[in-house]
Design a protein around this motif. Structure first.
Motif, PDB file in Angstrom:
ATOM      1  N   ARG A 182       0.854  -1.185   0.000  1.00 24.42           N
ATOM      2  CA  ARG A 182       0.000   0.000   0.000  1.00 24.42           C
ATOM      3  C   ARG A 182       0.889   1.232   0.000  1.00 24.42           C
ATOM      4  N   GLY A 183       0.354   2.342  -0.450  1.00 21.50           N
ATOM      5  CA  GLY A 183       1.096   3.585  -0.379  1.00 21.50           C
ATOM      6  C   GLY A 183       1.106   4.115   1.047  1.00 21.50           C
ATOM      7  N   GLY A 184       2.294   4.444   1.565  1.00 17.68           N
ATOM      8  CA  GLY A 184       2.396   5.034   2.889  1.00 17.68           C
ATOM      9  C   GLY A 184       2.224   6.538   2.824  1.00 17.68           C
ATOM     10  N   GLU A 185       2.042   7.144   3.994  1.00 19.81           N
ATOM     11  CA  GLU A 185       1.822   8.583   4.090  1.00 19.81           C
ATOM     12  C   GLU A 185       3.023   9.243   4.757  1.00 19.81           C
ATOM     13  N   GLU A 186       3.507  10.330   4.178  1.00 14.01           N
ATOM     14  CA  GLU A 186       4.586  11.069   4.810  1.00 14.01           C
ATOM     15  C   GLU A 186       4.064  11.773   6.059  1.00 14.01           C
ATOM     16  N   GLY A 187       4.879  11.747   7.098  1.00 15.10           N
ATOM     17  CA  GLY A 187       4.491  12.376   8.356  1.00 15.10           C
ATOM     18  C   GLY A 187       4.431  11.374   9.489  1.00 15.10           C
ATOM     19  N   PRO A 188       3.448  10.445   9.483  1.00 13.88           N
ATOM     20  CA  PRO A 188       3.383   9.454  10.553  1.00 13.88           C
ATOM     21  C   PRO A 188       4.589   8.518  10.513  1.00 13.88           C
ATOM     22  N   PRO A 189       5.077   8.063  11.679  1.00 17.17           N
ATOM     23  CA  PRO A 189       6.203   7.132  11.688  1.00 17.17           C
ATOM     24  C   PRO A 189       5.820   5.790  11.078  1.00 17.17           C
ATOM     25  N   ILE A 190       6.819   5.046  10.678  1.00 18.41           N
ATOM     26  CA  ILE A 190       6.623   3.714  10.102  1.00 18.41           C
ATOM     27  C   ILE A 190       7.260   2.696  11.044  1.00 18.41           C
ATOM     28  N   ASP A 191       6.526   1.643  11.366  1.00 20.74           N
ATOM     29  CA  ASP A 191       7.005   0.588  12.258  1.00 20.74           C
ATOM     30  C   ASP A 191       7.586  -0.558  11.430  1.00 20.74           C
ATOM     31  N   TYR A 192       8.709  -1.107  11.905  1.00 25.06           N
ATOM     32  CA  TYR A 192       9.394  -2.201  11.214  1.00 25.06           C
ATOM     33  C   TYR A 192       9.558  -3.375  12.165  1.00 25.06           C
ATOM     34  N   ALA A 193       8.898  -4.491  11.836  1.00 23.97           N
ATOM     35  CA  ALA A 193       9.004  -5.719  12.621  1.00 23.97           C
ATOM     36  C   ALA A 193       9.892  -6.701  11.862  1.00 23.97           C
ATOM     37  N   THR A 194      10.976  -7.136  12.495  1.00 22.68           N
ATOM     38  CA  THR A 194      11.977  -7.988  11.833  1.00 22.68           C
ATOM     39  C   THR A 194      11.918  -9.409  12.385  1.00 22.68           C
ATOM     40  N   GLU A 195      11.929 -10.380  11.487  1.00 20.12           N
ATOM     41  CA  GLU A 195      11.968 -11.801  11.859  1.00 20.12           C
ATOM     42  C   GLU A 195      13.312 -12.379  11.454  1.00 20.12           C
ATOM     43  N   ARG A 196      13.928 -13.131  12.380  1.00 18.29           N
ATOM     44  CA  ARG A 196      15.228 -13.765  12.114  1.00 18.29           C
ATOM     45  C   ARG A 196      14.976 -15.166  11.568  1.00 18.29           C
ATOM     46  N   ASP A 197      14.747 -15.253  10.262  1.00 16.34           N
ATOM     47  CA  ASP A 197      14.353 -16.523   9.668  1.00 16.34           C
ATOM     48  C   ASP A 197      15.479 -17.536   9.585  1.00 16.34           C
ATOM     49  N   PHE A 198      16.723 -17.060   9.453  1.00 12.88           N
ATOM     50  CA  PHE A 198      17.834 -18.013   9.291  1.00 12.88           C
ATOM     51  C   PHE A 198      19.143 -17.363   9.690  1.00 12.88           C
ATOM     52  N   ASP A 199      19.963 -18.105  10.429  1.00 14.95           N
ATOM     53  CA  ASP A 199      21.321 -17.687  10.766  1.00 14.95           C
ATOM     54  C   ASP A 199      22.251 -18.878  10.575  1.00 14.95           C
ATOM     55  N   GLY A 200      23.048 -18.829   9.505  1.00 20.56           N
ATOM     56  CA  GLY A 200      24.011 -19.894   9.247  1.00 20.56           C
ATOM     57  C   GLY A 200      25.432 -19.372   9.351  1.00 20.56           C
ATOM     58  N   ARG A 201      26.388 -20.239   9.073  1.00 19.49           N
ATOM     59  CA  ARG A 201      27.789 -19.817   9.159  1.00 19.49           C
ATOM     60  C   ARG A 201      28.138 -18.816   8.067  1.00 19.49           C
ATOM     61  N   SER A 202      27.651 -19.045   6.843  1.00 19.87           N
ATOM     62  CA  SER A 202      27.987 -18.169   5.726  1.00 19.87           C
ATOM     63  C   SER A 202      26.876 -17.184   5.386  1.00 19.87           C
ATOM     64  N   PHE A 203      25.617 -17.618   5.549  1.00 20.20           N
ATOM     65  CA  PHE A 203      24.490 -16.788   5.143  1.00 20.20           C
ATOM     66  C   PHE A 203      23.496 -16.616   6.285  1.00 20.20           C
ATOM     67  N   ALA A 204      22.731 -15.536   6.199  1.00 27.47           N
ATOM     68  CA  ALA A 204      21.637 -15.277   7.128  1.00 27.47           C
ATOM     69  C   ALA A 204      20.510 -14.605   6.355  1.00 27.47           C
ATOM     70  N   ASN A 205      19.296 -14.705   6.886  1.00 27.26           N
ATOM     71  CA  ASN A 205      18.133 -14.149   6.208  1.00 27.26           C
ATOM     72  C   ASN A 205      17.244 -13.433   7.211  1.00 27.26           C
ATOM     73  N   ARG A 206      16.734 -12.260   6.809  1.00 29.68           N
ATOM     74  CA  ARG A 206      15.820 -11.500   7.648  1.00 29.68           C
ATOM     75  C   ARG A 206      14.573 -11.132   6.844  1.00 29.68           C
ATOM     76  N   ARG A 207      13.432 -11.121   7.524  1.00 28.85           N
ATOM     77  CA  ARG A 207      12.165 -10.732   6.918  1.00 28.85           C
ATOM     78  C   ARG A 207      11.620  -9.542   7.699  1.00 28.85           C
ATOM     79  N   VAL A 208      11.235  -8.475   6.994  1.00 33.13           N
ATOM     80  CA  VAL A 208      10.793  -7.239   7.632  1.00 33.13           C
ATOM     81  C   VAL A 208       9.411  -6.864   7.089  1.00 33.13           C
ATOM     82  N   VAL A 209       8.502  -6.532   7.986  1.00 30.06           N
ATOM     83  CA  VAL A 209       7.196  -6.002   7.611  1.00 30.06           C
ATOM     84  C   VAL A 209       7.145  -4.548   8.072  1.00 30.06           C
TER      85      VAL A 209
END
Length: 311
Positions: free
Chosen positions: A80-107
């Motif tokens: 969706r289009g966001g609106e300038e002015g109000p803050p934006i919240d970011y929720a991060t999920e730690r989906d994977f943490d390996g020796r060489s690679f890692a992955n994060r998901r953000v809403v």
């Protein structure tokens, strides 16, 4: 918090002020272990810039990764289009943490409603098979090109009376990213042309020596010019009120470190458009020809309907 400086003649922000404000804008505030709040654009109005949401989401993801890994790609969907002015919240999920690679998901959400989903992948630096098949395009150096600010001013002279007060204010707002484009600007030239464009960009001031921040600034700037490439063959312009558009998704692959406060060349092309959508690709080079990032984006592009007298 972002400064409250305006672009009035008596209190115009300096280039370094604008750059420092960009750094603050792209520095989400930690509200919990994996939750962040993105600052608002100073003096913002209207729809939030997509590059801002992508860069803030990337920064939120990078803040949950140790210094042993660096972002090498991200894939985002605009919901969706966001609106300038109000803050934006970011929720991060730690989906994977390996020796060489890692992955994060953000809403990213605004007022409790999701506006963007982003997935980022990280890798520990390592040596490997290396090649670069894409040569740097042969285009004029940025010093010999006019700034996009100058082009915007000319466009306002030509089409400003057709714009709302908010649109005119947005066009004239001082920007932390300086851009200089090679070739004709679709803002002023209605003639259809090849869907291929070249723009130099960098911050107008100096940035701290933080590689994660430079990746975020490149992500921020990568949303400029990309979608517009797919409308070049059609000779239409947002400036003239001929288009309705919105980004649908955005992808970046970071190939090598680069400073975003030094000139980078952004080459974009569009292999296809149809069904109300345009597909675009981009490549970002340093001045000495190193390919440092690649991008891709699909967006909605629709020709605006002219209002009839009976409407």
């Amino acid at each position: 918090m972002p400064s409250d400086k305006t672009a009035s003649p008596d209190n115009a922000p300096t280039p370094q002020d604008l750059t420092d404000d960009l750094v603050r804008l792209l520095s989400p505030i930690r509200e919990g272990e994996d939750r962040f709040t993105g600052p608002a654009q100073p003096g913002g109005q209207g729809r939030v810039f997509g590059g801002q949401v992508i860069a803030q989401a990337l920064q939120a993801a990078q803040a949950t990764i140790g210094e042993d890994k660096q972002a090498h790609s991200l894939h985002a969907y605009f919901l969706r289009g966001g609106e300038e002015g109000p803050p934006i919240d970011y929720a991060t999920e730690r989906d994977f943490d390996g020796r060489s690679f890692a992955n994060r998901r953000v809403v990213a959400s605004q007022g409790g409603t999701p506006i963007l989903n982003l997935t980022a992948s990280f890798q520990a630096p390592e040596e490997g098979l290396s090649h670069q098949a894409a040569p740097m395009p042969d285009v004029p150096d940025p010093e010999g090109l006019v700034t996009d600010d100058e082009v915007r001013a000319k466009a306002l002279e030509a089409f400003g009376e057709k714009m709302s007060a908010g649109q005119r204010a947005l066009m004239m707002r001082p920007r932390p990213i300086e851009m200089r484009s090679s070739g004709r600007h679709q803002w002023l030239n209605p003639e259809p042309r090849e869907p291929h464009s070249f723009s130099w960009f960098k911050t107008v001031g100096s940035l701290p020596d933080d590689p994660a921040l430079h990746r975020a600034v490149i992500a921020y700037a990568s949303d400029y010019t990309l979608l517009g490439t797919s409308v070049l063959p059609h000779g239409l312009s947002w400036m003239r009120g001929e288009l309705i558009s919105a980004s649908l998704d955005h992808a970046i692959w970071f190939h090598a470190p680069a400073r975003a406060d030094e000139w980078l060349l952004y080459e974009t092309d569009s292999p296809w458009s149809g069904s109300g959508r345009g597909y675009n690709r981009g490549r970002i080079f340093t001045r000495d020809g190193v390919l440092v990032a690649s991008t891709a984006q699909e967006g909605m592009i629709r020709q605006a309907r002219r209002k009839s007298g009976s409407d």
